[in-house]
Motif scaffolding. Structure first.
Motif, PDB file in Angstrom:
ATOM      1  N   SER A 226      -4.211  -8.230  -5.601  1.00 49.17           N
ATOM      2  CA  SER A 226      -3.456  -9.477  -5.471  1.00 49.17           C
ATOM      3  C   SER A 226      -2.022  -9.248  -5.931  1.00 49.17           C
ATOM      4  O   SER A 226      -1.765  -8.406  -6.801  1.00 49.17           O
ATOM      5  N   TYR A 227      -1.098  -9.934  -5.337  1.00 43.42           N
ATOM      6  CA  TYR A 227       0.300  -9.813  -5.716  1.00 43.42           C
ATOM      7  C   TYR A 227       0.992 -11.147  -5.466  1.00 43.42           C
ATOM      8  O   TYR A 227       0.461 -12.052  -4.821  1.00 43.42           O
ATOM      9  N   TRP A 228       2.209 -11.254  -5.976  1.00 38.96           N
ATOM     10  CA  TRP A 228       3.008 -12.472  -5.868  1.00 38.96           C
ATOM     11  C   TRP A 228       4.371 -12.104  -5.310  1.00 38.96           C
ATOM     12  O   TRP A 228       4.755 -10.933  -5.307  1.00 38.96           O
TER      13      TRP A 228
ATOM     14  N   VAL B 120       3.309  -7.860  -9.216  1.00 42.94           N
ATOM     15  CA  VAL B 120       1.946  -8.187  -9.627  1.00 42.94           C
ATOM     16  C   VAL B 120       2.011  -8.816 -11.008  1.00 42.94           C
ATOM     17  O   VAL B 120       2.929  -8.562 -11.794  1.00 42.94           O
ATOM     18  N   VAL B 121       1.062  -9.681 -11.269  1.00 41.68           N
ATOM     19  CA  VAL B 121       0.927 -10.306 -12.585  1.00 41.68           C
ATOM     20  C   VAL B 121      -0.168  -9.574 -13.343  1.00 41.68           C
ATOM     21  O   VAL B 121      -1.262  -9.353 -12.823  1.00 41.68           O
ATOM     22  N   THR B 122       0.137  -9.159 -14.555  1.00 44.45           N
ATOM     23  CA  THR B 122      -0.830  -8.397 -15.341  1.00 44.45           C
ATOM     24  C   THR B 122      -1.583  -9.330 -16.280  1.00 44.45           C
ATOM     25  O   THR B 122      -1.178 -10.472 -16.520  1.00 44.45           O
ATOM     26  N   ALA B 123      -2.695  -8.817 -16.798  1.00 46.08           N
ATOM     27  CA  ALA B 123      -3.400  -9.558 -17.831  1.00 46.08           C
ATOM     28  C   ALA B 123      -2.466  -9.642 -19.030  1.00 46.08           C
ATOM     29  O   ALA B 123      -1.896  -8.636 -19.466  1.00 46.08           O
ATOM     30  N   ARG B 124      -2.291 -10.834 -19.586  1.00 46.67           N
ATOM     31  CA  ARG B 124      -1.303 -11.026 -20.666  1.00 46.67           C
ATOM     32  C   ARG B 124      -1.585 -10.064 -21.818  1.00 46.67           C
ATOM     33  O   ARG B 124      -2.712  -9.948 -22.306  1.00 46.67           O
ATOM     34  N   GLY B 125      -0.536  -9.376 -22.231  1.00 49.54           N
ATOM     35  CA  GLY B 125      -0.681  -8.433 -23.341  1.00 49.54           C
ATOM     36  C   GLY B 125      -0.998  -7.025 -22.891  1.00 49.54           C
ATOM     37  O   GLY B 125      -1.086  -6.122 -23.714  1.00 49.54           O
ATOM     38  N   GLN B 126      -1.176  -6.785 -21.584  1.00 47.66           N
ATOM     39  CA  GLN B 126      -1.508  -5.437 -21.124  1.00 47.66           C
ATOM     40  C   GLN B 126      -0.289  -4.530 -21.204  1.00 47.66           C
ATOM     41  O   GLN B 126       0.834  -4.936 -20.949  1.00 47.66           O
TER      42      GLN B 126
ATOM     43  N   ASP C  41       0.806  -1.223   0.000  1.00 50.64           N
ATOM     44  CA  ASP C  41       0.000   0.000   0.000  1.00 50.64           C
ATOM     45  C   ASP C  41       0.836   1.269   0.000  1.00 50.64           C
ATOM     46  O   ASP C  41       0.285   2.376  -0.084  1.00 50.64           O
ATOM     47  N   ARG C  42       2.148   1.153   0.105  1.00 49.43           N
ATOM     48  CA  ARG C  42       2.999   2.335   0.179  1.00 49.43           C
ATOM     49  C   ARG C  42       3.686   2.676  -1.145  1.00 49.43           C
ATOM     50  O   ARG C  42       4.280   3.743  -1.270  1.00 49.43           O
ATOM     51  N   VAL C  43       3.629   1.797  -2.128  1.00 45.26           N
ATOM     52  CA  VAL C  43       4.280   2.053  -3.409  1.00 45.26           C
ATOM     53  C   VAL C  43       3.314   2.811  -4.323  1.00 45.26           C
ATOM     54  O   VAL C  43       2.099   2.846  -4.076  1.00 45.26           O
ATOM     55  N   PRO C  44       3.828   3.468  -5.378  1.00 41.10           N
ATOM     56  CA  PRO C  44       2.938   4.180  -6.301  1.00 41.10           C
ATOM     57  C   PRO C  44       1.822   3.276  -6.819  1.00 41.10           C
ATOM     58  O   PRO C  44       2.058   2.116  -7.181  1.00 41.10           O
ATOM     59  N   GLY C  45       0.627   3.800  -6.846  1.00 39.17           N
ATOM     60  CA  GLY C  45      -0.529   3.006  -7.251  1.00 39.17           C
ATOM     61  C   GLY C  45      -0.410   2.434  -8.650  1.00 39.17           C
ATOM     62  O   GLY C  45      -0.927   1.351  -8.933  1.00 39.17           O
ATOM     63  N   ALA C  46       0.299   3.159  -9.539  1.00 40.70           N
ATOM     64  CA  ALA C  46       0.457   2.669 -10.916  1.00 40.70           C
ATOM     65  C   ALA C  46       1.216   1.351 -10.972  1.00 40.70           C
ATOM     66  O   ALA C  46       1.057   0.567 -11.905  1.00 40.70           O
ATOM     67  N   TRP C  47       2.050   1.102  -9.963  1.00 38.03           N
ATOM     68  CA  TRP C  47       2.847  -0.117  -9.965  1.00 38.03           C
ATOM     69  C   TRP C  47       2.010  -1.354  -9.645  1.00 38.03           C
ATOM     70  O   TRP C  47       2.387  -2.465 -10.003  1.00 38.03           O
ATOM     71  N   THR C  48       0.938  -1.178  -8.921  1.00 37.29           N
ATOM     72  CA  THR C  48       0.127  -2.332  -8.503  1.00 37.29           C
ATOM     73  C   THR C  48      -1.243  -2.368  -9.160  1.00 37.29           C
ATOM     74  O   THR C  48      -1.935  -3.381  -9.091  1.00 37.29           O
ATOM     75  N   ALA C  49      -1.632  -1.280  -9.823  1.00 34.22           N
ATOM     76  CA  ALA C  49      -2.976  -1.207 -10.406  1.00 34.22           C
ATOM     77  C   ALA C  49      -3.157  -2.167 -11.570  1.00 34.22           C
ATOM     78  O   ALA C  49      -4.296  -2.478 -11.952  1.00 34.22           O
ATOM     79  N   GLU C  50      -2.053  -2.639 -12.145  1.00 36.20           N
ATOM     80  CA  GLU C  50      -2.150  -3.527 -13.311  1.00 36.20           C
ATOM     81  C   GLU C  50      -2.474  -4.969 -12.940  1.00 36.20           C
ATOM     82  O   GLU C  50      -2.655  -5.808 -13.814  1.00 36.20           O
ATOM     83  N   SER C  51      -2.538  -5.294 -11.671  1.00 30.54           N
ATOM     84  CA  SER C  51      -2.754  -6.681 -11.254  1.00 30.54           C
ATOM     85  C   SER C  51      -4.003  -7.257 -11.907  1.00 30.54           C
ATOM     86  O   SER C  51      -5.047  -6.598 -11.974  1.00 30.54           O
ATOM     87  N   ASP C  52      -3.887  -8.489 -12.419  1.00 30.46           N
ATOM     88  CA  ASP C  52      -5.031  -9.097 -13.092  1.00 30.46           C
ATOM     89  C   ASP C  52      -6.150  -9.462 -12.118  1.00 30.46           C
ATOM     90  O   ASP C  52      -7.277  -9.712 -12.521  1.00 30.46           O
ATOM     91  N   GLU C  53      -5.829  -9.499 -10.817  1.00 30.81           N
ATOM     92  CA  GLU C  53      -6.838  -9.660  -9.781  1.00 30.81           C
ATOM     93  C   GLU C  53      -6.651  -8.529  -8.774  1.00 30.81           C
ATOM     94  O   GLU C  53      -5.558  -8.320  -8.266  1.00 30.81           O
ATOM     95  N   LYS C  54      -7.715  -7.812  -8.472  1.00 29.96           N
ATOM     96  CA  LYS C  54      -7.616  -6.621  -7.644  1.00 29.96           C
ATOM     97  C   LYS C  54      -6.940  -6.930  -6.314  1.00 29.96           C
ATOM     98  O   LYS C  54      -7.303  -7.872  -5.615  1.00 29.96           O
TER      99      LYS C  54
END
Length: 404
Positions: free
Chosen positions: A374-376, A397-403, A359-372
């Motif tokens: 969620s992170y790995w 985070v894992v993004t939707a493939r091709g994003q 929750d402390r990193v820029p939102g753009a870095w985690t907003a791409e997660s394919d599941e809200k």
């Protein structure tokens, strides 16, 4: 005197006729040229497979399709390797495809396809170009190529090395084993033969051989073991079809493929002298030395792809986030000052670390997660922890493939 001269002339004329007749008879009895021996079929049977390989290479180029088929109770897993070879210039191109039944276990799929962090499996499709200096690889999901030079990858893993052959530019085919094949019988252009196990073992993809092999077929130990082979040659003594039956090396117990009933490799060759491999990549080429790295070396905020052609879960391609990508690293943390605490404790440290920073990193870095939300994360193995005298955790985070 006149009569005597006439008689002499008659004798000379007769002698001339005799000489002419003798000369004609000499031409009829001159030795004829020996018929040309066929470069393959007229040689010793036990050398004909080796000579057929050389005759095939002498054509200069060829197209090939190789199909590896593993049959189990849950269906057939099929790898198709298709491409073109230039023997003279030592270049080649190929496409590799896997088709794996859904019924196979996740562990079996991982072994055949390789793993992608946060995804079920790595790409089932890949393309590569091979020449004397480089192996240029493109994953099925990527819009760019990775160009590897000899020192840009870990040769001990043998993954990329298997893409480079010794009998042809492209490795991983039965051509690598045919130099040691020995024919046992022949009918026309069709042969029964056998081949040493080791070169066939070495061409199997990934870690497949380690899971399939029975105790009696241990490579290096069983150097005398041979695999049955059938082959067909054209009129010029070049290979058109080859089949290796590896069913005898299947383990009867244990492993991901316990109970597998057959394993065959079929190679077809055609287009001799007319096939021209691609030598240029159709798209952007990224230098692997500056792109492929261990995931813990990727800076926070950078984007990555998981398919590098090396089947190593810790290796990723560090690519611009403007390109389609598989994931984004949002934190790198280290744990130092103590010995390896065990797998469970190391995992717990990584979990807590990534949770605290999410929750402390820029939102753009985690907003791409394919599941809200969620992170790995990945963490150091015991070996890595001991080597570096500290542990690490990579959060992504894992993004939707091709994003993009």
């Amino acid at each position: 005197m006149i009569r005597r001269l006439a008689r002499t002339g008659a004798v000379l004329a007769a002698a001339s006729l005799l000489l002419t007749a003798c000369s004609g008879g000499g031409n009829d009895s001159a030795p004829k040229a020996a018929p040309t021996r066929h470069p393959v079929f007229d040689q010793k049977l036990d050398r004909q497979m080796f000579l057929a390989l050389r005759q095939s290479q002498k054509a200069g180029s060829a197209s090939f399709t190789q199909t590896l088929t593993l049959t189990t109770r849950k269906g057939k897993a099929v790898q198709t390797l298709q491409g073109r070879l230039d023997f003279a210039r030592n270049t080649g191109d190929a496409t590799v495809r896997w088709k794996v039944p859904e019924q196979y276990s996740d562990a079996a799929k991982d072994l055949l396809l390789g793993r992608a962090p946060g995804r079920s499996n790595a790409d089932a499709l890949g393309r590569f170009l091979v020449d004397g200096q480089h192996i240029t690889y493109r994953a099925g999901s990527a819009d760019y190529w990775l160009r590897y030079a000899g020192g840009d990858y870990d040769a001990s893993r043998r993954t990329l090395d298997k893409l480079r052959g010794t009998e042809a530019a492209v490795g991983g085919t039965l051509l690598e084993a045919l130099g040691g094949a020995e024919a046992t019988s022949r009918q026309g252009g069709n042969y029964q033969a056998n081949v040493p196990l080791d070169p066939v073992w070495n061409m199997l993809p990934g870690e497949l051989s380690e899971q399939l092999t029975s105790e009696s077929y241990t490579p290096g130990v069983s150097r005398t073991k041979r695999v049955p082979l059938t082959a067909s040659l054209d009129d010029q003594g070049r290979f058109t079809r080859v089949r290796a039956d590896l069913s005898g090396m299947l383990a009867k117990k244990g492993g991901f493929f316990a109970g597998a009933t057959s394993l065959t490799v079929d190679l077809e060759l055609s287009g001799y002298g007319r096939s021209k491999p691609d030598t240029r990549a159709d798209g952007q080429i990224l230098d692997a030395a500056g792109t492929v790295r261990l995931i813990h070396q990727v800076k926070p905020g950078h984007c990555v792809d998981f398919s590098t052609g090396q089947r190593d879960i810790e290796l990723v391609a560090d690519i611009p986030c403007a390109k389609p990508h598989d994931g984004r690293v949002f934190a790198q943390t280290t744990f130092g000052g103590h010995a390896y605490p065990g797998r469970s404790a190391a995992k717990a440290q990584a979990t807590e670390s990534c949770r605290g920073v999410f929750d402390r990193v820029p939102g753009a870095w985690t907003a791409e997660s394919d599941e809200k939300r969620s992170y790995w994360y990945m963490w150091s193995s015991e070996y890595d922890w001991q080597q570096d005298r500290k542990g690490r955790a990579t959060c992504y985070v894992v993004t939707a493939r091709g994003q993009a």
